[in-house]
Design a protein around this motif. Structure first.
Motif, short mmCIF file in Angstrom:
data_model
loop_
_atom_site.label_atom_id
_atom_site.label_comp_id
_atom_site.label_asym_id
_atom_site.label_seq_id
_atom_site.Cartn_x
_atom_site.Cartn_y
_atom_site.Cartn_z
N ALA A 25 0.83 -1.20 0.00
CA ALA A 25 0.00 0.00 0.00
C ALA A 25 0.87 1.25 0.00
CB ALA A 25 -0.93 -0.01 1.21
N ASP A 26 1.95 1.22 0.78
CA ASP A 26 2.87 2.36 0.81
C ASP A 26 3.50 2.58 -0.56
OD1 ASP A 26 2.32 2.70 3.49
OD2 ASP A 26 4.20 1.82 4.19
N PHE A 27 3.85 1.49 -1.23
CA PHE A 27 4.45 1.60 -2.57
C PHE A 27 3.47 2.26 -3.54
CE2 PHE A 27 5.13 -0.19 -6.83
CZ PHE A 27 6.46 0.16 -7.04
N ASN A 28 2.20 1.85 -3.47
CA ASN A 28 1.20 2.44 -4.36
C ASN A 28 0.98 3.92 -4.07
OD1 ASN A 28 0.67 0.07 -5.79
ND2 ASN A 28 -0.81 -0.64 -4.27
N ARG A 29 1.08 4.30 -2.80
CA ARG A 29 0.89 5.70 -2.42
C ARG A 29 2.12 6.55 -2.70
NH1 ARG A 29 0.92 5.79 3.53
NH2 ARG A 29 3.17 5.92 3.15
N ASP A 30 3.30 6.00 -2.37
CA ASP A 30 4.53 6.78 -2.40
C ASP A 30 5.29 6.69 -3.72
OD1 ASP A 30 3.95 7.40 0.23
OD2 ASP A 30 5.31 5.88 1.06
N GLY A 31 5.09 5.60 -4.46
CA GLY A 31 5.83 5.39 -5.70
C GLY A 31 7.16 4.70 -5.50
N PHE A 32 7.46 4.30 -4.25
CA PHE A 32 8.71 3.59 -3.96
C PHE A 32 8.54 2.82 -2.66
CE2 PHE A 32 9.09 7.42 -1.47
CZ PHE A 32 9.76 7.01 -0.32
N ALA A 33 9.43 1.87 -2.45
CA ALA A 33 9.49 1.14 -1.18
C ALA A 33 10.95 0.85 -0.87
CB ALA A 33 8.71 -0.17 -1.26
N HIS A 34 11.38 1.19 0.33
CA HIS A 34 12.71 0.87 0.83
C HIS A 34 12.54 -0.31 1.78
CE1 HIS A 34 16.74 2.45 2.70
NE2 HIS A 34 16.58 1.16 2.97
#
Length: 278
Positions: A25-34
């Motif tokens: 969900a964070d990836f979809n919102r932010d455009g990246f994932a660390h």
């Protein structure tokens, strides 16, 4: 096959347990994932020497830093190392990494676009603000880049940094990586209050970012190269689009012989993960 080789191959094939629904969900919102501990330090240590030796062998940039333009100062860049080394191929073709890409994109399968080693030399300069998909003649935004450092990457080494949520910002998508993109996007993203997310990478951490996520990196102030391996993954059903700039025309070389409107099902673009064949 040695015990070490069996161990490293098994990790590259095993699912990553750290990808939660919240991370997607964070990836979809932010455009990246660390993501943390994507690979073990032991696995990184097995691949880094081979990748580094191949970068040294295949590098074609021999000008001193002072004589290069901004792009040339940003990093040494070598593409499709997997074609030159069976060891690098193991890493690039990892089902573990490809499954993370598929899960983040929300697709059933992903194929390879190409890999790139990006080595920012000691005293290497900034990587200007840009979006990768400016270079890619693709029919959708279902594509992403894995950024895998091969050493701990503290702020002074220039870790990759992202404008949170900027994959939804269409302004500036016509800019190649350059001094102009750095100046224009830095101002435009700040005016829109996009958070500039900069964080260190522990050994084994990796990030994944969408093709239209704007990102950049600082200079390398350390005395050693910032060594990074990247892999670009595509939705396995994505199609080649009509190029919109000269760079996209050139980038069709990574999908050789594929006509516009067709899926790039070529020997250079194998499917690396398919949920239907898990």
């Amino acid at each position: 096959m040695t015990a070490i080789t069996r161990s490293r191959v098994s990790e590259l094939d095993l699912p990553y347990e750290g990808l939660s629904g919240a991370a997607t969900a964070d990836f979809n919102r932010d455009g990246f994932a660390h993501l943390s501990r994507v690979l073990s330090p032991e696995t990184i240590a097995e691949y880094e020497p081979t990748i580094t030796s191949e970068v040294i062998r295949l590098n074609t940039q021999h000008l001193p830093l002072a004589e290069r333009d901004t792009y040339g100062k940003a990093f040494l860049q070598v593409t499709n190392l997997w074609q030159h080394s069976d060891t690098v191929r193991e890493l690039v073709f990892s089902r573990r990494l490809a499954k993370i890409a598929a899960d983040l994109l929300g697709v059933h399968a992903v194929r390879l676009y190409h890999d790139q080693a990006l080595y920012k030399e000691p005293s290497g300069g900034i990587t200007p603000w840009h979006a990768d998909q400016y270079y890619w003649p693709l029919s959708s935004d279902r594509c992403l880049t894995l950024w895998l450092p091969l050493q701990e990457t503290p702020p002074e080494m220039g870790p990759l940094a992202f404008a949170r949520g900027s994959h939804n910002f269409s302004h500036g998508r016509d800019l190649p990586i350059s001094d102009a993109s750095e100046a224009h996007l830095k101002q435009a993203l700040a005016e829109q209050d996009f958070e500039d997310v900069v964080a260190p990478y522990a050994l084994g951490d990796a990030s994944f970012h969408r093709g239209w996520t704007f990102h950049h990196a600082g200079p390398n102030h350390s005395s050693v190269p910032r060594r990074v391996m990247t892999v670009i993954y595509l939705d396995a059903d994505i199609r080649v689009a009509e190029p919109t700039n000269d760079n996209q025309i050139a980038d069709r070389q990574w999908m050789p012989g594929t006509p516009v409107g067709r899926i790039p099902d070529t020997p250079l673009n194998p499917v690396l993960y398919d949920a239907g064949h898990a």
